[in-house]
Design an enzyme around this catalytic site. Structure first.
Site, PDB file in Angstrom:
ATOM      1  N   ASN A  63     -32.507   0.135  70.639  1.00  0.00           N
ATOM      2  CA  ASN A  63     -31.325   0.215  69.762  1.00  0.00           C
ATOM      3  C   ASN A  63     -31.479   1.235  68.652  1.00  0.00           C
ATOM      4  O   ASN A  63     -30.882   1.090  67.583  1.00  0.00           O
ATOM      5  CB  ASN A  63     -30.999  -1.163  69.160  1.00  0.00           C
ATOM      6  CG  ASN A  63     -30.777  -2.195  70.246  1.00  0.00           C
ATOM      7  OD1 ASN A  63     -30.090  -1.911  71.231  1.00  0.00           O
ATOM      8  ND2 ASN A  63     -31.379  -3.351  70.101  1.00  0.00           N
ATOM      9  N   ARG A  64     -32.289   2.237  68.887  1.00  0.00           N
ATOM     10  CA  ARG A  64     -32.512   3.306  67.904  1.00  0.00           C
ATOM     11  C   ARG A  64     -33.140   2.798  66.606  1.00  0.00           C
ATOM     12  O   ARG A  64     -33.103   3.480  65.588  1.00  0.00           O
ATOM     13  CB  ARG A  64     -31.209   4.068  67.594  1.00  0.00           C
ATOM     14  CG  ARG A  64     -30.578   4.734  68.844  1.00  0.00           C
ATOM     15  CD  ARG A  64     -31.509   5.772  69.428  1.00  0.00           C
ATOM     16  NE  ARG A  64     -30.895   6.604  70.481  1.00  0.00           N
ATOM     17  CZ  ARG A  64     -31.158   6.481  71.790  1.00  0.00           C
ATOM     18  NH1 ARG A  64     -31.983   5.547  72.230  1.00  0.00           N
ATOM     19  NH2 ARG A  64     -30.623   7.319  72.645  1.00  0.00           N
TER      20      ARG A  64
END
Ligand SMILES: Cc1cc2nc3c(=O)[nH]c(=O)nc-3n(C[C@H](O)[C@H](O)[C@H](O)COP(=O)(O)O)c2cc1C
Length: 220
Positions: free
Chosen positions: A197-198
């Site tokens: 999710n970065r």
């Protein structure tokens, strides 16, 4: 974009194979760099892969940034070394302003390392020692190339190489006086590990006046 293979905006990769936690990172960025470099070298995805590739950024006379790839040839707590032509564009830039930054990207490990600091030239003996370890073809190539200067044609270069081969046929190729090494003395080192999710891990180390390192976590 009709060809999904070329839809750049849709190109994305999920990260998250590993993590970088304070408990494993320690307080010595050179020791951590050493572990990460060894892991990158050990992955060895193929003969094309060079774990010592780094992008080197410098500053020109107008204060504008410039960047290119060079090969790291050694590292220790004293810094990272690379070799080049002192009269090249980067050489002129470093002579006027010795600040530089380097970036490594070890794509298979979802890792990036950034370093910033000042550079200094290696002493002549160290530059010559490394030059004499290079393959003869690379030595002659370095001698033939006034790196970063405009040339009229490829032929001019090949012809010069031929002349130099003949001139140095029966003795070792002398180290060009304008060729040698630099050492980057890092003052700031950042380790980036790709996460889901970065929400990547980023640990940054900043050198203190007494030579110790201060560590902090940065938002991805
Ligand atoms: C994989 C790779 C490795 C390179 N290694 C070096 C190097 O170690 N030293 C060097 O001077 N140039 C190296 N180059 C060439 C530089 O990227 C650059 O073209 C050259 O040094 C001239 O840069 P300048 O005009 O900014 O001085 C390498 C290029 C690539 C793509």
């Amino acid at each position: 974009m009709t060809d999904p293979q070329r839809d750049i905006a849709a190109m994305r990769r999920e990260y998250g194979a590993q993590q970088l936690l304070e408990s494993e990172a320690g307080f010595d960025p050179i020791a951590l760099f050493s572990r990460w470099f060894a892991q990158a070298a050990d992955v060895n995805p193929g003969p094309w892969f060079e774990p010592n590739i780094m992008t080197l950024a410098t500053i020109d006379a107008d204060g504008a940034p410039d960047a290119r790839i060079v090969l790291m040839k050694d590292f220790s707590p004293a810094g990272l070394t690379f070799f080049t032509n002192y009269d090249s564009r980067k050489g002129a830039q470093l002579a006027a302003d010795n600040r530089a930054a380097v970036v490594f990207h070890w794509v298979m490990l979802e890792r990036q390392v950034r370093m910033r600091g000042r550079t200094e030239r290696l002493d002549r003996a160290a530059s010559e020692a490394y030059f004499q370890r290079r393959p003869r073809g690379s030595q002659l190539g370095a001698l033939a190339s006034a790196q970063s200067q405009p040339i009229t044609s490829r032929d001019e270069l090949e012809q010069l190489l031929g002349e130099l081969e003949a001139r140095h046929a029966d003795h070792p190729v002398p180290t060009p006086p304008n060729w040698g090494g630099y050492r980057l003395l890092p003052e700031e080192v950042e380790f980036w590990q790709g996460r889901a999710n970065r929400l990547h891990d980023r640990l940054q180390y900043i050198i203190q006046p007494n030579g110790s390192w201060q560590r902090r976590r940065l938002a991805p």
